[in-house]
Scaffold this motif. Structure first.
Motif, PDB file in Angstrom:
ATOM      1  N   LEU A   1      37.876  40.687  37.163  1.00 42.31           N
ATOM      2  CA  LEU A   1      38.829  40.325  36.117  1.00 42.31           C
ATOM      3  C   LEU A   1      38.115  40.283  34.764  1.00 42.31           C
ATOM      4  CD1 LEU A   1      41.101  37.391  37.362  1.00 42.31           C
ATOM      5  CD2 LEU A   1      41.832  39.649  36.627  1.00 42.31           C
ATOM      6  N   PRO A   2      38.710  40.863  33.721  1.00 38.38           N
ATOM      7  CA  PRO A   2      38.091  40.794  32.392  1.00 38.38           C
ATOM      8  C   PRO A   2      38.372  39.436  31.734  1.00 38.38           C
ATOM      9  CG  PRO A   2      40.112  42.084  32.302  1.00 38.38           C
ATOM     10  CD  PRO A   2      39.912  41.705  33.742  1.00 38.38           C
ATOM     11  N   VAL A   3      37.331  38.633  31.566  1.00 39.70           N
ATOM     12  CA  VAL A   3      37.480  37.278  31.022  1.00 39.70           C
ATOM     13  C   VAL A   3      36.509  37.100  29.857  1.00 39.70           C
ATOM     14  CG1 VAL A   3      37.366  34.802  31.504  1.00 39.70           C
ATOM     15  CG2 VAL A   3      38.118  36.383  33.299  1.00 39.70           C
ATOM     16  N   ARG A   4      37.008  36.483  28.788  1.00 40.76           N
ATOM     17  CA  ARG A   4      36.147  36.063  27.682  1.00 40.76           C
ATOM     18  C   ARG A   4      36.180  34.544  27.608  1.00 40.76           C
ATOM     19  NH1 ARG A   4      37.825  39.620  22.423  1.00 40.76           N
ATOM     20  NH2 ARG A   4      37.620  41.720  23.343  1.00 40.76           N
ATOM     21  N   ASN A   5      35.026  33.942  27.774  1.00 41.14           N
ATOM     22  CA  ASN A   5      34.921  32.494  27.647  1.00 41.14           C
ATOM     23  C   ASN A   5      34.549  32.115  26.218  1.00 41.14           C
ATOM     24  OD1 ASN A   5      34.147  32.940  30.793  1.00 41.14           O
ATOM     25  ND2 ASN A   5      35.095  30.947  30.467  1.00 41.14           N
ATOM     26  N   GLY A   6      34.705  30.835  25.913  1.00 43.36           N
ATOM     27  CA  GLY A   6      34.395  30.361  24.575  1.00 43.36           C
ATOM     28  C   GLY A   6      35.358  30.871  23.522  1.00 43.36           C
ATOM     29  N   CYS A   7      36.572  31.201  23.934  1.00 42.09           N
ATOM     30  CA  CYS A   7      37.597  31.704  23.003  1.00 42.09           C
ATOM     31  C   CYS A   7      38.818  30.798  23.078  1.00 42.09           C
ATOM     32  CB  CYS A   7      38.006  33.134  23.362  1.00 42.09           C
ATOM     33  SG  CYS A   7      36.690  34.346  23.183  1.00 42.09           S
ATOM     34  N   GLU A   8      39.381  30.472  21.927  1.00 41.87           N
ATOM     35  CA  GLU A   8      40.532  29.573  21.882  1.00 41.87           C
ATOM     36  C   GLU A   8      41.652  30.191  21.068  1.00 41.87           C
ATOM     37  OE1 GLU A   8      41.634  24.896  20.942  1.00 41.87           O
ATOM     38  OE2 GLU A   8      39.620  25.671  20.530  1.00 41.87           O
ATOM     39  N   LEU A   9      42.861  30.146  21.616  1.00 38.83           N
ATOM     40  CA  LEU A   9      44.041  30.650  20.922  1.00 38.83           C
ATOM     41  C   LEU A   9      44.469  29.673  19.843  1.00 38.83           C
ATOM     42  CD1 LEU A   9      46.464  32.706  20.807  1.00 38.83           C
ATOM     43  CD2 LEU A   9      47.629  31.152  22.398  1.00 38.83           C
ATOM     44  N   LEU A  10      44.656  30.174  18.626  1.00 44.42           N
ATOM     45  CA  LEU A  10      45.093  29.335  17.513  1.00 44.42           C
ATOM     46  C   LEU A  10      46.563  29.517  17.183  1.00 44.42           C
ATOM     47  CD1 LEU A  10      42.121  29.765  14.992  1.00 44.42           C
ATOM     48  CD2 LEU A  10      42.499  27.909  16.627  1.00 44.42           C
TER      49      LEU A  10
ATOM     50  N   GLU B   1      34.025  20.910  44.150  1.00 46.84           N
ATOM     51  CA  GLU B   1      32.965  21.763  43.628  1.00 46.84           C
ATOM     52  C   GLU B   1      32.968  23.123  44.316  1.00 46.84           C
ATOM     53  OE1 GLU B   1      31.557  17.490  43.100  1.00 46.84           O
ATOM     54  OE2 GLU B   1      32.483  18.678  44.710  1.00 46.84           O
ATOM     55  N   HIS B   2      33.260  23.130  45.612  1.00 46.58           N
ATOM     56  CA  HIS B   2      33.344  24.395  46.333  1.00 46.58           C
ATOM     57  C   HIS B   2      34.538  25.214  45.861  1.00 46.58           C
ATOM     58  CE1 HIS B   2      30.826  22.781  49.984  1.00 46.58           C
ATOM     59  NE2 HIS B   2      30.107  23.004  48.901  1.00 46.58           N
ATOM     60  N   TRP B   3      35.641  24.533  45.542  1.00 47.98           N
ATOM     61  CA  TRP B   3      36.804  25.249  45.032  1.00 47.98           C
ATOM     62  C   TRP B   3      36.485  25.905  43.696  1.00 47.98           C
ATOM     63  CZ3 TRP B   3      40.992  27.305  46.872  1.00 47.98           C
ATOM     64  CH2 TRP B   3      42.048  27.644  46.025  1.00 47.98           C
ATOM     65  N   ALA B   4      35.754  25.212  42.833  1.00 44.74           N
ATOM     66  CA  ALA B   4      35.348  25.797  41.556  1.00 44.74           C
ATOM     67  C   ALA B   4      34.451  27.010  41.779  1.00 44.74           C
ATOM     68  CB  ALA B   4      34.627  24.750  40.704  1.00 44.74           C
ATOM     69  N   ASP B   5      33.519  26.909  42.729  1.00 42.65           N
ATOM     70  CA  ASP B   5      32.648  28.040  43.047  1.00 42.65           C
ATOM     71  C   ASP B   5      33.458  29.225  43.565  1.00 42.65           C
ATOM     72  OD1 ASP B   5      30.431  26.575  42.320  1.00 42.65           O
ATOM     73  OD2 ASP B   5      29.852  26.066  44.382  1.00 42.65           O
ATOM     74  N   TYR B   6      34.425  28.918  44.410  1.00 46.45           N
ATOM     75  CA  TYR B   6      35.266  29.978  44.981  1.00 46.45           C
ATOM     76  C   TYR B   6      36.060  30.706  43.902  1.00 46.45           C
ATOM     77  CZ  TYR B   6      39.614  31.850  46.939  1.00 46.45           C
ATOM     78  OH  TYR B   6      40.707  32.650  47.212  1.00 46.45           O
ATOM     79  N   LEU B   7      36.666  29.960  42.980  1.00 41.78           N
ATOM     80  CA  LEU B   7      37.457  30.586  41.924  1.00 41.78           C
ATOM     81  C   LEU B   7      36.595  31.500  41.062  1.00 41.78           C
ATOM     82  CD1 LEU B   7      39.710  27.613  40.753  1.00 41.78           C
ATOM     83  CD2 LEU B   7      40.427  29.620  42.071  1.00 41.78           C
ATOM     84  N   LEU B   8      35.381  31.082  40.750  1.00 41.37           N
ATOM     85  CA  LEU B   8      34.487  31.911  39.950  1.00 41.37           C
ATOM     86  C   LEU B   8      34.073  33.153  40.730  1.00 41.37           C
ATOM     87  CD1 LEU B   8      32.957  32.228  37.301  1.00 41.37           C
ATOM     88  CD2 LEU B   8      31.092  30.873  38.295  1.00 41.37           C
ATOM     89  N   TRP B   9      33.771  32.979  42.011  1.00 38.48           N
ATOM     90  CA  TRP B   9      33.437  34.128  42.868  1.00 38.48           C
ATOM     91  C   TRP B   9      34.600  35.113  42.943  1.00 38.48           C
ATOM     92  CZ3 TRP B   9      36.042  35.294  47.445  1.00 38.48           C
ATOM     93  CH2 TRP B   9      35.505  36.361  48.190  1.00 38.48           C
ATOM     94  N   LEU B  10      35.808  34.590  43.116  1.00 41.64           N
ATOM     95  CA  LEU B  10      36.983  35.448  43.228  1.00 41.64           C
ATOM     96  C   LEU B  10      37.163  36.291  41.980  1.00 41.64           C
ATOM     97  CD1 LEU B  10      39.637  36.275  44.657  1.00 41.64           C
ATOM     98  CD2 LEU B  10      40.720  34.307  43.575  1.00 41.64           C
TER      99      LEU B  10
ATOM    100  N   GLY C   1      46.328  37.323  36.497  1.00 42.43           N
ATOM    101  CA  GLY C   1      45.598  38.544  36.198  1.00 42.43           C
ATOM    102  C   GLY C   1      45.457  39.437  37.408  1.00 42.43           C
ATOM    103  N   PHE C   2      45.172  38.857  38.555  1.00 37.94           N
ATOM    104  CA  PHE C   2      45.036  39.643  39.778  1.00 37.94           C
ATOM    105  C   PHE C   2      46.370  40.288  40.158  1.00 37.94           C
ATOM    106  CE2 PHE C   2      44.015  39.489  44.577  1.00 37.94           C
ATOM    107  CZ  PHE C   2      43.559  40.802  44.552  1.00 37.94           C
TER     108      PHE C   2
ATOM    109  N   ILE D   1      44.277  44.365  30.522  1.00 32.34           N
ATOM    110  CA  ILE D   1      44.555  42.947  30.320  1.00 32.34           C
ATOM    111  C   ILE D   1      43.268  42.241  29.887  1.00 32.34           C
ATOM    112  CG2 ILE D   1      46.391  42.970  32.047  1.00 32.34           C
ATOM    113  CD1 ILE D   1      44.459  41.573  33.980  1.00 32.34           C
ATOM    114  N   LEU D   2      43.417  41.028  29.405  1.00 31.54           N
ATOM    115  CA  LEU D   2      42.278  40.206  29.032  1.00 31.54           C
ATOM    116  C   LEU D   2      42.641  38.744  29.249  1.00 31.54           C
ATOM    117  CD1 LEU D   2      39.421  39.942  27.771  1.00 31.54           C
ATOM    118  CD2 LEU D   2      40.558  39.777  25.531  1.00 31.54           C
ATOM    119  N   LEU D   3      41.710  37.978  29.838  1.00 31.53           N
ATOM    120  CA  LEU D   3      41.880  36.545  29.997  1.00 31.53           C
ATOM    121  C   LEU D   3      40.958  35.842  29.013  1.00 31.53           C
ATOM    122  CD1 LEU D   3      42.538  37.857  32.921  1.00 31.53           C
ATOM    123  CD2 LEU D   3      42.254  35.525  33.762  1.00 31.53           C
TER     124      LEU D   3
END
Length: 328
Positions: free
Chosen positions: A143-152, A128-137, A54-55, A65-67
């Motif tokens: 970035l436009p992100v929608r969580n709780g969505c699944e492709l069927l 855990e720090h890597w997960a925090d970093y990715l969310l911060w980034l 996306g970036f 775009i949409l993630l």
């Protein structure tokens, strides 16, 4: 948020504004068959690969775009779910979704959060720090992100578009896009499964590494781990550290794989230019790579081997299994 992190984010916004040329969007808007604006790119998966993709599109002036990700925000990828190693296995100075912008590197984030001395003394990045970093980034670059969505389902639509059928908390919707990128990681290649010889065991006595495992419940018990990859050793070590009486790791091969061939992919020529090849050559490369057996770092093995109640069995494929009373 610390003053250093706030200052870093301000610098990042300034950096991105300076290199945002040309100012015009790359693509003309396109309307879907439902009369709604179509996305230029739909990215399925908002883990590290989805974020990097996306970036990269945004850097090329493709911003429509949409993630999507089926996980809750911050829980994308394995880092806070079934990854059970204490640190990443890659060296700390590898760059990734920062796309060569120094202020967006993990190092810049770490120094802003914990200080430069902490970075200098760091061995490997805590997961855990890597997960925090990715969310911060992802938040920092908006970035436009929608969580709780699944492709069927994906199907062709009118005017060369693609239709993606997507579930979300409030129902099902169809999204139209010019392109769809599947950034679903290795999980996208198939579902987790219990091997045939283990499928008749009592519920709760067998699990895949992706399951939520109550390791505290394994205290004082005998545990068998089937497989000899890095994840197998991670789970074996977690069971040992939780107080399992014995842990037996069963490897069907005559010898465990200790060489890490994937490390030899981490050259700029390969990582930067694989995408320049045509489809046939990319397929040849990736098929060869994915057929290789990946080893594990020495520290991963040592995490198990330091326990006297750990046993590695080589040449030990599972042929059958059954419940035998109360002994576990």
């Amino acid at each position: 948020m610390s003053d250093a992190l706030t200052e870093l984010e301000g610098g990042i916004r300034a950096d991105l504004a300076r290199i945002a040329h040309p100012g015009a969007a790359w693509l003309e808007p396109k309307t879907g068959p439902d009369g709604k604006p179509a996305l230029d790119v739909l990215i399925v998966g908002a883990g590290q690969s989805g974020v990097a993709t996306g970036f990269g599109l945004m850097r090329s002036r493709v911003s429509n775009i949409l993630l999507l990700d089926k996980a809750a925000e911050g829980m994308e990828g394995p880092w806070l779910t079934y990854a059970r190693m204490p640190t990443l296995r890659s060296p700390k100075d590898y760059t990734g979704p920062d796309l060569d912008i120094p202020s967006l590197t993990y190092q810049s984030w770490h120094e802003a959060r914990f200080g430069k001395e902490s970075w200098q003394g760091l061995g490997l990045i805590e997961r855990e720090h890597w997960a925090d970093y990715l969310l911060w980034l992802r938040r920092t670059i908006a970035l436009p992100v929608r969580n709780g969505c699944e492709l069927l389902k994906i199907a062709p639509a009118a005017d060369g578009l693609l239709a993606a059928l997507v579930t979300r908390a409030d129902g099902v919707e169809t999204l139209h896009a010019r392109k769809i990128v599947l950034a679903t990681g290795q999980e996208g290649m198939g579902g987790w499964m219990i091997p045939e010889p283990l499928r008749d065991l009592p519920a709760g006595s067998v699990a895949t590494v992706a399951d939520e495992i109550d390791f505290e419940n394994l205290r004082g018990k005998r545990v068998a781990v089937i497989g000899a990859g890095a994840s197998a050793f991670d789970n074996a070590a977690t069971a040992l550290e939780a107080g399992a009486a014995e842990v037996h790791l069963l490897c069907r091969r005559a010898q465990i794989q200790v060489i890490q061939p994937y490390r030899w992919l981490t050259f700029r020529g390969f990582l930067r230019h694989l995408s320049d090849l045509d489809d046939a050559w990319r397929w040849r490369f990736m098929r060869t790579i994915l057929e290789m057996r990946e080893g594990f770092p020495q520290a991963t093995y040592d995490r198990c081997a330091r326990h006297a109640n750990f046993t590695l069995h080589e040449g030990a494929p599972i042929e059958a299994a059954c419940a035998t009373g109360k002994r576990h």
